[in-house]
Design a protein around this motif. Sequence first.
Motif, PDB file in Angstrom:
ATOM      1  N   VAL A 283       0.835  -1.199   0.000  1.00 54.36           N
ATOM      2  CA  VAL A 283       0.000   0.000   0.000  1.00 54.36           C
ATOM      3  C   VAL A 283       0.872   1.252   0.000  1.00 54.36           C
ATOM      4  N   LEU A 284       0.458   2.221  -0.800  1.00 51.54           N
ATOM      5  CA  LEU A 284       1.105   3.526  -0.876  1.00 51.54           C
ATOM      6  C   LEU A 284       0.807   4.318   0.393  1.00 51.54           C
ATOM      7  N   ARG A 285       1.825   4.999   0.916  1.00 54.03           N
ATOM      8  CA  ARG A 285       1.647   5.908   2.038  1.00 54.03           C
ATOM      9  C   ARG A 285       2.280   7.238   1.654  1.00 54.03           C
ATOM     10  N   LEU A 286       1.575   8.329   1.959  1.00 56.98           N
ATOM     11  CA  LEU A 286       2.042   9.665   1.617  1.00 56.98           C
ATOM     12  C   LEU A 286       2.218  10.512   2.866  1.00 56.98           C
ATOM     13  N   ALA A 287       3.212  11.383   2.825  1.00 55.69           N
ATOM     14  CA  ALA A 287       3.481  12.323   3.908  1.00 55.69           C
ATOM     15  C   ALA A 287       4.022  13.610   3.278  1.00 55.69           C
ATOM     16  N   PRO A 288       3.997  14.716   4.018  1.00 55.04           N
ATOM     17  CA  PRO A 288       4.577  15.948   3.484  1.00 55.04           C
ATOM     18  C   PRO A 288       6.028  15.731   3.053  1.00 55.04           C
ATOM     19  N   ARG A 289       6.457  16.480   2.061  1.00 50.42           N
ATOM     20  CA  ARG A 289       7.763  16.285   1.433  1.00 50.42           C
ATOM     21  C   ARG A 289       8.924  16.277   2.421  1.00 50.42           C
ATOM     22  N   ARG A 290       8.883  17.106   3.424  1.00 51.62           N
ATOM     23  CA  ARG A 290      10.016  17.201   4.336  1.00 51.62           C
ATOM     24  C   ARG A 290       9.994  16.111   5.421  1.00 51.62           C
ATOM     25  N   SER A 291       9.085  15.182   5.303  1.00 46.40           N
ATOM     26  CA  SER A 291       9.014  14.052   6.240  1.00 46.40           C
ATOM     27  C   SER A 291      10.097  13.040   5.903  1.00 46.40           C
ATOM     28  N   GLU A 292      10.583  12.366   6.925  1.00 46.71           N
ATOM     29  CA  GLU A 292      11.545  11.290   6.713  1.00 46.71           C
ATOM     30  C   GLU A 292      10.796  10.059   6.192  1.00 46.71           C
ATOM     31  N   HIS A 293      11.395   9.382   5.235  1.00 45.21           N
ATOM     32  CA  HIS A 293      10.765   8.178   4.685  1.00 45.21           C
ATOM     33  C   HIS A 293      10.542   7.129   5.764  1.00 45.21           C
ATOM     34  N   VAL A 294      11.488   6.989   6.678  1.00 42.83           N
ATOM     35  CA  VAL A 294      11.358   5.975   7.721  1.00 42.83           C
ATOM     36  C   VAL A 294      10.200   6.309   8.665  1.00 42.83           C
ATOM     37  N   ALA A 295       9.908   7.586   8.868  1.00 38.15           N
ATOM     38  CA  ALA A 295       8.736   7.964   9.672  1.00 38.15           C
ATOM     39  C   ALA A 295       7.464   7.653   8.897  1.00 38.15           C
TER      40      ALA A 295
END
Length: 170
Positions: free
Chosen positions: A57-69
Motif C-alpha cells: 500500500v502507498l503511504r504519503l506524507a509531506p515532502r520534508r518528512s523522513e521516509h522511515v517515519a
Amino acid sequence: MPVEYEYVGPAEILAAVRPGSEGARIASGGDFAAWVAARGDDELAEPFTFVVGLDGVLRLAPRRSEHVACADGWPVLSAGEISFVLDDGRPRVDEISNQSTGYCPDPASWPAVADALDRAGLPHPGHFTDPIIFRRCPECRERNLVKDGHFFCAVCSAELPSTWNFRPQK
C-alpha cells in the motif's frame, strides 16, 4: 519476489520515529480523494514523500518528512518523492523518483510502486521519471548517489559496484 528495503540511514533518525507517525494510507482512489479533500487541491502543488509498505500500500506524507517515519520504522518495497497534477479534475502522477537516502531503493523497485498506484486508481507514467542509483562504498561504507554514471565514492574515491548493494549489515 519484491525486494524489501530496510532503513540504511542515520540511526538517530530511526530512533526519532514515533508510533503513529506513518504516512496516510492510500489503498484506493477514495482514500486519495479523502486525503486531498482534507488538505485542499492547492497542497497537490508540492511533491510528497512516499513509501510502499510491505503490504503493498502507498503511504504519503509531506515532502520534508523522513521516509522511515512515513513507513513507521518498517522496511518498504520502495520509497521516494511523488508529485501530482489534476487532469480535468482527476489526479495523476506527474513526477516520481526513488529519491530516499534513508532506504536507498533501487530503480528496480518500480513494479511495487506501479502496483500500489494502480490499486489506488492513480494514473502514472509507467516508470520513475527521475530514477536514482544508490550504492554503498565497499571501502568506507558511505551511502552514495551515482551521478552521470560516475561509480566512484564521493568520500574516499573507491570504485562503487555496478549492482545495488545495501543488504543489511550483519
